[in-house]
Motif scaffolding. Structure first.
Motif, short mmCIF file in Angstrom:
data_model
loop_
_atom_site.label_atom_id
_atom_site.label_comp_id
_atom_site.label_asym_id
_atom_site.label_seq_id
_atom_site.Cartn_x
_atom_site.Cartn_y
_atom_site.Cartn_z
N GLU A 1 0.83 -1.19 0.00
CA GLU A 1 0.00 0.00 0.00
C GLU A 1 0.87 1.25 0.00
O GLU A 1 2.04 1.21 0.41
CB GLU A 1 -0.93 0.02 1.21
N ASP B 1 -2.83 -3.06 -2.74
CA ASP B 1 -2.84 -4.39 -3.33
C ASP B 1 -2.79 -5.37 -2.17
O ASP B 1 -1.80 -5.43 -1.45
CB ASP B 1 -1.64 -4.57 -4.26
N TYR B 2 -3.86 -6.15 -2.01
CA TYR B 2 -4.05 -6.86 -0.75
C TYR B 2 -4.53 -8.27 -0.99
O TYR B 2 -5.51 -8.49 -1.71
CB TYR B 2 -5.07 -6.08 0.08
#
Length: 373
Positions: free
Chosen positions: A313, A343-344
């Motif tokens: 992040e 982006d997780y």
């Protein structure tokens, strides 16, 4: 008292026309610690702990009266113990023999056969107990038998009636902060125009103790309590300040923050077909980690739900302001723009979660009992 929030401003020191620096070393070690009063009373040893931390900073001129620098560095490494108490099946229970599985009052916990049923006088479906309270090996699920091989063997028996908390393990884990550093530069173009910029990195990693692996190397993949993790955070900023005159100041600032965090189980390359699971699970699994097995009355084994994490992040930030001094008043106006990104990935149970409760082998299909199943 209550508050709606707060703003904290931190300013990194700048270099000057003279070179200045400092260095430091900090050590903590259990050999230099005193024991607590209660530990001394119980005859317990001083808990192990070791921590090394060193660093320093230096600042000075690149070009006197014009360009300056300031830099910092820090490294930290620590070791400390972790421990866990758990309840795992006894040797007899692993072979299906529950003839010595007792409730806290000494009453036998009866195991009923879910495939051998009858109707009582009221028409309710009931199950028949296993003879001798022993489950035949032929009725044991092959996947469950494979998974059960990863239960650590009991190494203590503080409660000889229920055999709960029959496993204890302790080992040393490590954590690092390496490196943590900052670099700042300042440049004076004119008496009215100045630029400053900074870049910082904070990298940390944790290597906790694999308690299952400490018990037996073959069990390390099934440890449910922990796993390695690491974080790397980078920040940078640049600022231009222009003093138009004694009462008018313009500023423009850009900032960027990026953080990368990941957390893993101890083993990431498990072949699910070795448990007897279908190849389709192996092919479709997002990550190949140890499945979680949860059996009622026993501690879990396998990768915790949502343990695996991969997260990146950051944020871009632009801001500008105008400050005007008018008599006894300060007037300030400005604008700010931020662009966040994330982006997780954090799957729940990518290799599956298998649960088995006492209700499955209780006498009644719909009601349970603490002395059944």
């Amino acid at each position: 008292a209550q508050s709606g929030g707060a703003i904290v401003n931190m300013v990194t020191k700048s270099g000057t026309n003279e070179i200045h620096g400092t260095g430091y070393y900090f050590l903590r070690d259990s050999t230099m610690n005193a024991n607590s009063w209660s530990a001394n009373r119980n005859g317990s040893a001083i808990p192990y702990y070791h921590r090394n931390q060193f660093g320093g900073n230096i600042g000075g001129p690149i070009r006197k009266n014009k360009t300056f620098f300031f830099a910092t560095y820090e490294y930290t490494k620590s070791k400390s113990p972790s421990s866990q108490t758990a309840t795992f099946p006894t040797l007899e229970q692993r072979n299906g023999d529950f003839s010595k599985t007792l409730f806290s009052n000494g009453q036998l916990i009866t195991i009923f056969n879910p495939f051998d049923t009858f109707k009582d006088a009221t028409g309710a479906v009931k199950r028949t107990p296993f003879p001798g309270n022993i489950i035949p090996k032929s009725m044991m699920d092959p996947v469950a038998l494979k998974g059960a091989q990863y239960y650590p063997l009991p190494n203590q028996d503080p409660n000889p009636v229920t055999h709960i908390n029959n496993w204890f393990q302790q080992d040393i884990g490590e954590s690092h902060n390496l490196p943590v550093f900052d670099f700042k530069g300042d440049h004076i173009f004119t008496d009215k125009l100045r630029f400053t910029g900074r870049y910082s990195v904070n990298f940390s990693a944790s290597a906790p103790a694999n308690l299952f692996g400490a018990s037996s190397a073959a069990l390390g993949a099934a440890d449910p309590y922990n796993g390695p993790s690491q974080t790397k955070t980078q920040t940078s900023t640049g600022n231009i300040t222009y003093a138009q005159n004694a009462t008018t100041i313009w500023t423009a600032t850009y900032g960027f923050v990026y953080s990368n965090y990941n957390r893993d189980p101890f083993v990431n390359n498990i072949d699910l077909t070795t448990f007897g699971l279908p190849k389709s699970m192996q092919d479709l699994a997002t990550y190949h980690m140890f499945p979680m097995f949860s059996a009622g009355g026993y501690s879990d084994i396998g990768t915790q739900g949502y343990w695996k994490m991969d997260r990146q992040e950051g944020v871009h930030q632009f801001s500008g302001s105008l400050t005007k001094v008018k008599g006894a008043h300060n007037i300030k106006a400005g604008a700010e723009f931020r662009r966040n990104f994330l982006d997780y990935a954090q799957p729940g149970y990518p290799a599956g979660h298998f649960t088995f409760g006492a209700q499955t082998t209780s006498q009644d299909l719909f009601t349970g009992s603490s002395t059944q199943g």
